[in-house]
Write an enzyme that holds these catalytic residues in place. Sequence first.
Site, mmCIF file in Angstrom:
data_model
loop_
_atom_site.group_PDB
_atom_site.id
_atom_site.type_symbol
_atom_site.label_atom_id
_atom_site.label_comp_id
_atom_site.label_asym_id
_atom_site.label_seq_id
_atom_site.Cartn_x
_atom_site.Cartn_y
_atom_site.Cartn_z
ATOM 1 C CG HIS A 66 -0.266 0.131 2.521
ATOM 2 N ND1 HIS A 66 0.489 -0.882 3.066
ATOM 3 C CD2 HIS A 66 -0.171 1.163 3.379
ATOM 4 C CE1 HIS A 66 1.010 -0.473 4.205
ATOM 5 N NE2 HIS A 66 0.627 0.763 4.418
ATOM 6 C CE LYS A 95 8.235 -4.255 13.560
ATOM 7 N NZ LYS A 95 9.519 -4.991 13.589
ATOM 8 C CE LYS A 107 12.195 -9.428 9.713
ATOM 9 N NZ LYS A 107 11.945 -8.367 10.686
ATOM 10 C CB THR A 195 15.846 -2.248 17.773
ATOM 11 O OG1 THR A 195 16.083 -2.116 16.363
ATOM 12 C CG2 THR A 195 14.556 -2.974 17.975
ATOM 13 C CG ASN A 234 21.795 -4.415 17.823
ATOM 14 O OD1 ASN A 234 22.487 -3.649 18.505
ATOM 15 N ND2 ASN A 234 21.009 -3.974 16.862
HETATM 16 N N1 GLU Z 1 14.574 -6.004 11.244
HETATM 17 C C1 GLU Z 1 14.074 -4.870 11.948
HETATM 18 C C2 GLU Z 1 12.617 -5.085 12.334
HETATM 19 O O1 GLU Z 1 12.162 -6.185 12.462
HETATM 20 C C3 GLU Z 1 14.328 -3.570 11.214
HETATM 21 C C4 GLU Z 1 13.648 -3.445 9.886
HETATM 22 C C5 GLU Z 1 14.073 -2.201 9.104
HETATM 23 O O2 GLU Z 1 14.794 -1.377 9.631
HETATM 24 O O3 GLU Z 1 13.644 -2.116 7.951
HETATM 25 O O4 GLU Z 1 11.899 -4.167 12.608
#
Ligand code: GLU
Length: 476
Positions: A66, A95, A107, A195, A234
């Site tokens: 989208h 997210k 992903k 994160t 991390n």
């Molecule tokens: N792998 C991270 C996540 O699950 C970062 C994804 C990103 O920065 O695009 O949110």
Amino acid sequence: MNPANEPSFRDSVDLMFNRAVALMDLPPGLEEKIRVCNATYTVRFGVRLRGRIHTFTGYRSVHSEHMEPVKGGIRYAMAVNQNEVEALAALMTYKCALVEAPFGGSKGGLCIDPREYDEHELELITRRFAYELIKRDMINPAQNVPAPDMGTGEREMAWIADQYKRMNTTDINGVACVTGKPINAGGIQGRTEATGRGVQYGLRAFFRDPEGMKKAGLSGSLEGKRVIVQGLGNVGYHAAKFLSEQDGCKITAIIERDGALHDEDGLNVEAVHQWITKHGTITGYPDTHCEADGAKLLEAECDILIPAALEGVINLSNASEIKAPLIIEAANGPVTAGADEVLRKKGTVIVPDMYANAGGVTVSYFEWVKNLSHIRFGRMQRRAEEARHQLVVDELERLSSDKGLGWTLSPNFKEQYLRGAGELELVRSGLDDTMSTAYEAMAQVWHGREDVDDLRTAAYLVSIEKVAASYRAKGL
Ligand code: GLU
């Protein structure tokens, strides 16, 4: 991990999604369009290593387009499979919508144990995987932008960016094809910690919400709160480090795959991290009780539990034993749908993954913008800002001496006020603002609607509403 007798991770995400959409009034069929994964590409490729050809299996899944580019990390782990990649891609959609990062969800994953290969071998494998994705536009600054995830980091991202540039020599925006790069290869300050930093800002936002605190049965500030962290990778490392060093939390247990350290007086996160880096294991860490069955400590008494590793670690087998009144999901999908229900009934408050670990993609967004604008944040304004602040300080000091007022500005104030914001400060400020705004949006639904009794459903409602709005705007 896929706990026995429980829905798969993919089904778990769908169940949670369905719980939320049941409370919404979406146009017929739109709910299904949002829920399904648009496409998953599977690639098997060979790399010649140690005198023979090794075949690897990789995936890139696009959950929702989208908005484009779509965004999401690439994971290196033996447990990677289509089901997992699709669940993680779906979570990326929700997210990004929740924190207003203008991306669809995607992903990727490679079925590999990265510890079995040396650096050169990993480079060959990564470049080959990237080649397969780039030639199909599944890595592209305008269409699909990967980032680090479990088992990958800035080193892999630099290889991917370089591979893209070799294959697209005239693309002036090529470096924006991936985020989470090292600074010297087009990265941004603060991405590696992002994160974990987001978990810290998310918890601070929660602690500023008196109604949320009451629902969790917590009071006071973060100072002195007992925190258990599962996974010192991390995300877990940075979250635990910042919470203990800056907010006064006590990290009473650190759970790793080969055991757990437990100390009610609080562990030194930096020292434990250094021990693991040096020895490759948590066992043998001096003067501290080490529990061989680490997962047992998920059930220990504490104020805040931070699962920061794999999915499904809190499931039907242990949910009823969890004592923490507050769980913040630094990992993706650490609580299964079944466990979520058990915990909800018990009154445990869960700060959901799509919010709690959104700091990574938020700073990825800043990195992508930086790459497209070809200039570091703060470069134009910093000195001008400092010069204007200097004017105020000079004027205050002049007034004080001309009028004989005897004022002196404290050196600490002067130093802080005179310093213009550099890239790291701007990134942290943007991340803090993002986490606070998204928390408020979730909390408004959580506290404001009688039919919503948990933060996860609230988060889904906020994000699905945004995804639906962008479909509506497209006329779909
Ligand atoms: N792998 C991270 C996540 O699950 C970062 C994804 C990103 O920065 O695009 O949110």
